[in-house]
Design a protein around this motif. Structure first.
Motif, PDB file in Angstrom:
ATOM      1  N   LYS A   9       0.854  -1.177   0.000  1.00  0.00           N
ATOM      2  CA  LYS A   9       0.000   0.000   0.000  1.00  0.00           C
ATOM      3  C   LYS A   9       0.896   1.234   0.000  1.00  0.00           C
ATOM      4  CE  LYS A   9      -4.150   1.916   0.838  1.00  0.00           C
ATOM      5  NZ  LYS A   9      -4.453   2.786  -0.261  1.00  0.00           N
ATOM      6  N   ALA A  10       0.605   2.158  -0.904  1.00  0.00           N
ATOM      7  CA  ALA A  10       1.335   3.419  -0.996  1.00  0.00           C
ATOM      8  C   ALA A  10       0.343   4.572  -0.836  1.00  0.00           C
ATOM      9  CB  ALA A  10       2.046   3.506  -2.341  1.00  0.00           C
ATOM     10  N   LYS A  11       0.857   5.780  -0.736  1.00  0.00           N
ATOM     11  CA  LYS A  11      -0.014   6.952  -0.577  1.00  0.00           C
ATOM     12  C   LYS A  11      -0.988   7.101  -1.734  1.00  0.00           C
ATOM     13  CE  LYS A  11       3.232   9.681   2.120  1.00  0.00           C
ATOM     14  NZ  LYS A  11       4.027  10.903   2.167  1.00  0.00           N
ATOM     15  N   ASP A  12      -0.549   6.696  -2.915  1.00  0.00           N
ATOM     16  CA  ASP A  12      -1.358   6.903  -4.120  1.00  0.00           C
ATOM     17  C   ASP A  12      -2.063   5.638  -4.606  1.00  0.00           C
ATOM     18  OD1 ASP A  12       0.999   5.668  -4.809  1.00  0.00           O
ATOM     19  OD2 ASP A  12       1.451   6.979  -6.492  1.00  0.00           O
ATOM     20  N   PHE A  14      -1.927   1.206  -4.713  1.00  0.00           N
ATOM     21  CA  PHE A  14      -1.130  -0.012  -4.509  1.00  0.00           C
ATOM     22  C   PHE A  14      -0.012  -0.052  -5.534  1.00  0.00           C
ATOM     23  CE2 PHE A  14      -5.184  -0.930  -2.630  1.00  0.00           C
ATOM     24  CZ  PHE A  14      -4.874  -1.645  -1.492  1.00  0.00           C
ATOM     25  N   ARG A  15       1.133  -0.511  -5.120  1.00  0.00           N
ATOM     26  CA  ARG A  15       2.294  -0.639  -6.000  1.00  0.00           C
ATOM     27  C   ARG A  15       2.924  -2.008  -5.800  1.00  0.00           C
ATOM     28  NH1 ARG A  15       4.659   3.988  -8.195  1.00  0.00           N
ATOM     29  NH2 ARG A  15       3.472   5.863  -7.764  1.00  0.00           N
ATOM     30  N   PHE A  16       3.789  -2.369  -6.741  1.00  0.00           N
ATOM     31  CA  PHE A  16       4.545  -3.609  -6.564  1.00  0.00           C
ATOM     32  C   PHE A  16       6.015  -3.345  -6.816  1.00  0.00           C
ATOM     33  CE2 PHE A  16       3.527  -3.870 -11.133  1.00  0.00           C
ATOM     34  CZ  PHE A  16       4.759  -4.196 -11.668  1.00  0.00           C
ATOM     35  N   ARG A  17       6.818  -4.203  -6.247  1.00  0.00           N
ATOM     36  CA  ARG A  17       8.258  -4.192  -6.517  1.00  0.00           C
ATOM     37  C   ARG A  17       8.676  -5.630  -6.765  1.00  0.00           C
ATOM     38  NH1 ARG A  17       8.578  -1.594  -1.029  1.00  0.00           N
ATOM     39  NH2 ARG A  17       7.948  -3.289   0.332  1.00  0.00           N
ATOM     40  N   LEU A  18       9.658  -5.798  -7.610  1.00  0.00           N
ATOM     41  CA  LEU A  18      10.241  -7.104  -7.890  1.00  0.00           C
ATOM     42  C   LEU A  18      11.587  -7.153  -7.193  1.00  0.00           C
ATOM     43  CD1 LEU A  18      10.447  -9.825  -9.357  1.00  0.00           C
ATOM     44  CD2 LEU A  18      11.265  -8.570 -11.371  1.00  0.00           C
ATOM     45  N   LYS A  19      11.749  -8.144  -6.355  1.00  0.00           N
ATOM     46  CA  LYS A  19      13.013  -8.312  -5.637  1.00  0.00           C
ATOM     47  C   LYS A  19      13.740  -9.538  -6.152  1.00  0.00           C
ATOM     48  CE  LYS A  19      12.234  -6.036  -1.240  1.00  0.00           C
ATOM     49  NZ  LYS A  19      12.292  -6.206   0.227  1.00  0.00           N
ATOM     50  N   ALA A  20      15.045  -9.406  -6.296  1.00  0.00           N
ATOM     51  CA  ALA A  20      15.900 -10.525  -6.686  1.00  0.00           C
ATOM     52  C   ALA A  20      16.040 -11.472  -5.492  1.00  0.00           C
ATOM     53  CB  ALA A  20      17.272 -10.006  -7.112  1.00  0.00           C
ATOM     54  N   GLY A  21      16.613 -12.615  -5.736  1.00  0.00           N
ATOM     55  CA  GLY A  21      16.807 -13.609  -4.683  1.00  0.00           C
ATOM     56  C   GLY A  21      17.613 -13.114  -3.507  1.00  0.00           C
ATOM     57  N   TYR A  32      -1.531   1.595  -8.790  1.00  0.00           N
ATOM     58  CA  TYR A  32      -2.800   1.007  -9.208  1.00  0.00           C
ATOM     59  C   TYR A  32      -3.858   1.368  -8.169  1.00  0.00           C
ATOM     60  CZ  TYR A  32      -0.017  -1.830 -12.398  1.00  0.00           C
ATOM     61  OH  TYR A  32       0.833  -2.235 -13.387  1.00  0.00           O
ATOM     62  N   PRO A  33      -5.109   1.571  -8.594  1.00  0.00           N
ATOM     63  CA  PRO A  33      -6.143   1.980  -7.640  1.00  0.00           C
ATOM     64  C   PRO A  33      -6.600   0.868  -6.692  1.00  0.00           C
ATOM     65  CG  PRO A  33      -7.096   1.700  -9.824  1.00  0.00           C
ATOM     66  CD  PRO A  33      -5.605   1.553  -9.964  1.00  0.00           C
ATOM     67  N   THR A  34      -6.440  -0.393  -7.100  1.00  0.00           N
ATOM     68  CA  THR A  34      -6.864  -1.512  -6.255  1.00  0.00           C
ATOM     69  C   THR A  34      -5.770  -2.567  -6.185  1.00  0.00           C
ATOM     70  OG1 THR A  34      -7.829  -2.794  -8.074  1.00  0.00           O
ATOM     71  CG2 THR A  34      -9.284  -1.197  -6.967  1.00  0.00           C
ATOM     72  N   LYS A  35      -5.848  -3.392  -5.155  1.00  0.00           N
ATOM     73  CA  LYS A  35      -4.886  -4.489  -5.011  1.00  0.00           C
ATOM     74  C   LYS A  35      -5.033  -5.479  -6.170  1.00  0.00           C
ATOM     75  CE  LYS A  35      -4.254  -6.127  -0.870  1.00  0.00           C
ATOM     76  NZ  LYS A  35      -4.347  -6.926   0.390  1.00  0.00           N
ATOM     77  N   ALA A  36      -6.278  -5.729  -6.592  1.00  0.00           N
ATOM     78  CA  ALA A  36      -6.516  -6.663  -7.700  1.00  0.00           C
ATOM     79  C   ALA A  36      -5.869  -6.159  -8.991  1.00  0.00           C
ATOM     80  CB  ALA A  36      -8.012  -6.874  -7.901  1.00  0.00           C
ATOM     81  N   ALA A  37      -5.976  -4.863  -9.248  1.00  0.00           N
ATOM     82  CA  ALA A  37      -5.358  -4.297 -10.445  1.00  0.00           C
ATOM     83  C   ALA A  37      -3.837  -4.388 -10.359  1.00  0.00           C
ATOM     84  CB  ALA A  37      -5.794  -2.835 -10.632  1.00  0.00           C
ATOM     85  N   THR A  42       1.391  -7.251 -11.999  1.00  0.00           N
ATOM     86  CA  THR A  42       2.527  -8.168 -11.823  1.00  0.00           C
ATOM     87  C   THR A  42       2.436  -9.326 -12.813  1.00  0.00           C
ATOM     88  OG1 THR A  42       1.497  -9.578 -10.119  1.00  0.00           O
ATOM     89  CG2 THR A  42       2.696  -7.635  -9.354  1.00  0.00           C
ATOM     90  N   GLU A  43       1.220  -9.791 -13.053  1.00  0.00           N
ATOM     91  CA  GLU A  43       1.029 -10.897 -14.005  1.00  0.00           C
ATOM     92  C   GLU A  43       1.382 -10.458 -15.421  1.00  0.00           C
ATOM     93  OE1 GLU A  43      -3.038 -11.789 -13.089  1.00  0.00           O
ATOM     94  OE2 GLU A  43      -2.511 -12.922 -11.292  1.00  0.00           O
ATOM     95  N   ALA A  44       1.071  -9.217 -15.770  1.00  0.00           N
ATOM     96  CA  ALA A  44       1.413  -8.695 -17.096  1.00  0.00           C
ATOM     97  C   ALA A  44       2.928  -8.599 -17.264  1.00  0.00           C
ATOM     98  CB  ALA A  44       0.766  -7.324 -17.309  1.00  0.00           C
ATOM     99  N   VAL A  45       3.617  -8.184 -16.219  1.00  0.00           N
ATOM    100  CA  VAL A  45       5.082  -8.106 -16.279  1.00  0.00           C
ATOM    101  C   VAL A  45       5.674  -9.501 -16.445  1.00  0.00           C
ATOM    102  CG1 VAL A  45       7.168  -7.548 -14.949  1.00  0.00           C
ATOM    103  CG2 VAL A  45       5.243  -5.959 -14.992  1.00  0.00           C
ATOM    104  N   GLN A  46       5.147 -10.466 -15.731  1.00  0.00           N
ATOM    105  CA  GLN A  46       5.649 -11.843 -15.841  1.00  0.00           C
ATOM    106  C   GLN A  46       5.483 -12.378 -17.263  1.00  0.00           C
ATOM    107  OE1 GLN A  46       4.482 -14.551 -12.565  1.00  0.00           O
ATOM    108  NE2 GLN A  46       3.822 -12.705 -11.504  1.00  0.00           N
ATOM    109  N   ARG A  47       4.322 -12.119 -17.859  1.00  0.00           N
ATOM    110  CA  ARG A  47       4.084 -12.583 -19.237  1.00  0.00           C
ATOM    111  C   ARG A  47       5.023 -11.883 -20.224  1.00  0.00           C
ATOM    112  NH1 ARG A  47      -1.213 -11.958 -17.628  1.00  0.00           N
ATOM    113  NH2 ARG A  47      -1.379 -10.005 -18.782  1.00  0.00           N
TER     114      ARG A  47
END
Length: 60
Positions: A9-12, A14-21, A32-37, A42-47
């Motif tokens: 959760k961020a001020k604006d 929901f956001r995601f970060r990708l962390k290496a091992g 993103y406005p919602t956690k689902a979005a 993240t799924e779009a980045v993976q694809r």
């Protein structure tokens, strides 16, 4: 250890970060406005990354 996506959760919204091992952040996502979005982001980045090629534009 494999990398992982973290949604937070961020001020604006929901956001995601990708962390290496090793725990280093290697990429961050937009807001993103919602956690689902955000999860869909993240799924779009993976694809997209699965077949992505490196294009070096630094010499242009």
């Amino acid at each position: 250890m494999a990398g992982k996506f973290e949604i937070y959760k961020a001020k604006d919204g929901f956001r995601f970060r990708l962390k290496a091992g090793n725990g280093e952040i290697v990429a961050t996502g937009e807001s993103y406005p919602t956690k689902a979005a955000c999860k869909k982001g993240t799924e779009a980045v993976q694809r997209a990354a699965a077949g992505a090629k490196l294009v070096d534009l630094s010499d242009k």
